[in-house]
Design a protein around this motif. Structure first.
Motif, PDB file in Angstrom:
ATOM      1  N   PHE A 119      -9.804   4.486  -1.901  1.00  0.00           N
ATOM      2  CA  PHE A 119      -8.684   3.765  -2.511  1.00  0.00           C
ATOM      3  C   PHE A 119      -8.957   3.511  -3.998  1.00  0.00           C
ATOM      4  CE2 PHE A 119      -6.475  -0.221  -3.581  1.00  0.00           C
ATOM      5  CZ  PHE A 119      -5.173   0.173  -3.315  1.00  0.00           C
ATOM      6  N   ALA A 122      -8.953   6.795  -5.988  1.00  0.00           N
ATOM      7  CA  ALA A 122      -7.584   7.258  -6.272  1.00  0.00           C
ATOM      8  C   ALA A 122      -7.025   6.582  -7.513  1.00  0.00           C
ATOM      9  CB  ALA A 122      -6.680   7.010  -5.069  1.00  0.00           C
ATOM     10  N   LYS A 123      -7.415   5.337  -7.751  1.00  0.00           N
ATOM     11  CA  LYS A 123      -6.960   4.610  -8.940  1.00  0.00           C
ATOM     12  C   LYS A 123      -7.719   5.029 -10.199  1.00  0.00           C
ATOM     13  CE  LYS A 123      -5.394   0.346  -6.748  1.00  0.00           C
ATOM     14  NZ  LYS A 123      -5.566  -1.114  -6.719  1.00  0.00           N
ATOM     15  N   SER A 131      -5.565  12.261  -7.269  1.00  0.00           N
ATOM     16  CA  SER A 131      -5.321  10.887  -6.816  1.00  0.00           C
ATOM     17  C   SER A 131      -4.619  10.887  -5.457  1.00  0.00           C
ATOM     18  CB  SER A 131      -4.482  10.132  -7.853  1.00  0.00           C
ATOM     19  OG  SER A 131      -4.221   8.826  -7.400  1.00  0.00           O
ATOM     20  N   THR A 132      -3.638  11.752  -5.298  1.00  0.00           N
ATOM     21  CA  THR A 132      -2.919  11.845  -4.025  1.00  0.00           C
ATOM     22  C   THR A 132      -3.855  12.273  -2.904  1.00  0.00           C
ATOM     23  OG1 THR A 132      -0.848  12.329  -5.154  1.00  0.00           O
ATOM     24  CG2 THR A 132      -0.991  12.970  -2.839  1.00  0.00           C
ATOM     25  N   GLN A 135      -5.897   9.324  -2.005  1.00  0.00           N
ATOM     26  CA  GLN A 135      -5.075   8.363  -1.259  1.00  0.00           C
ATOM     27  C   GLN A 135      -4.932   8.801   0.193  1.00  0.00           C
ATOM     28  OE1 GLN A 135      -1.333   7.810  -3.313  1.00  0.00           O
ATOM     29  NE2 GLN A 135      -2.368   7.312  -5.220  1.00  0.00           N
ATOM     30  N   ASN A 136      -4.764  10.108   0.414  1.00  0.00           N
ATOM     31  CA  ASN A 136      -4.680  10.631   1.779  1.00  0.00           C
ATOM     32  C   ASN A 136      -5.962  10.336   2.550  1.00  0.00           C
ATOM     33  OD1 ASN A 136      -2.132  11.623   1.241  1.00  0.00           O
ATOM     34  ND2 ASN A 136      -2.822  13.726   0.929  1.00  0.00           N
ATOM     35  N   SER A 139      -6.147   6.653   3.532  1.00  0.00           N
ATOM     36  CA  SER A 139      -5.306   6.271   4.667  1.00  0.00           C
ATOM     37  C   SER A 139      -5.714   6.971   5.961  1.00  0.00           C
ATOM     38  CB  SER A 139      -3.834   6.538   4.365  1.00  0.00           C
ATOM     39  OG  SER A 139      -3.610   7.906   4.166  1.00  0.00           O
TER      40      SER A 139
END
Length: 161
Positions: A119, A122-123, A131-132, A135-136, A139
């Motif tokens: 997380f 990604a930032k 970043s995507t 993020q995947n 999650s």
């Protein structure tokens, strides 16, 4: 006069480990601008993509481990080439479960390293595609090791040729 260039291809690894049951991924800085990225580079002659990504992780971040058999995703960035021109570069990305952190490696001292949550990673990265992907992972951690992923962007490009 603008020259047309074919899309370039690089390989990358997202090194990861578990600390007290918490997933951490490794970021490192670029040498010049000090932006956060993942280990990546050109495919190495004589090595397949996954082994090339594994080698980049060892040279740039000093990590060794078990690399995923299949890519976990890809992203695009614009690579600067001669005279400031930029061309699209697709980066095929693998997961690398880190089992060893070397004390000495090729690019030690040239880059900073950060172990952090997906997380946060990604930032920290500037590239939207990377970043995507992070993020995947944040999650759904199994993205790092699962097989049979959805079609990669690079495969879509090849289908269209």
């Amino acid at each position: 006069m603008l020259q047309k260039h074919k899309a370039l291809l690089q390989v990358a690894a997202i090194p990861f480990r578990y600390e007290r049951d918490s997933l951490k991924v490794l970021l490192l800085t670029t040498r010049r601008k000090r932006n956060w990225i993942i280990p990546k580079g050109w495919p190495i002659e004589g090595l397949n993509f996954r082994r090339s990504a594994e080698q980049e992780a060892m040279e740039e971040a000093g990590v060794k481990g078990s690399i995923s058999k299949d890519p976990i995703g890809d992203f695009i960035y614009f690579k600067k080439i001669a005279r400031g021109q930029k061309v699209p570069c697709t980066v095929v990305t693998y997961g690398l479960h880190v089992t060893e952190q070397l004390t000495e490696w090729l690019e030690k001292g040239q880059r900073d390293i950060l172990w952090c949550s997906p997380f946060r990673a990604a930032k920290e990265v500037k590239n939207l595609g990377l970043s995507t992907l992070l993020q995947n992972i944040a999650s759904e951690e199994s993205v790092l090791t699962q097989k049979g992923h959805s079609k990669l962007f690079s495969e879509v490009l090849l289908d269209e040729c």
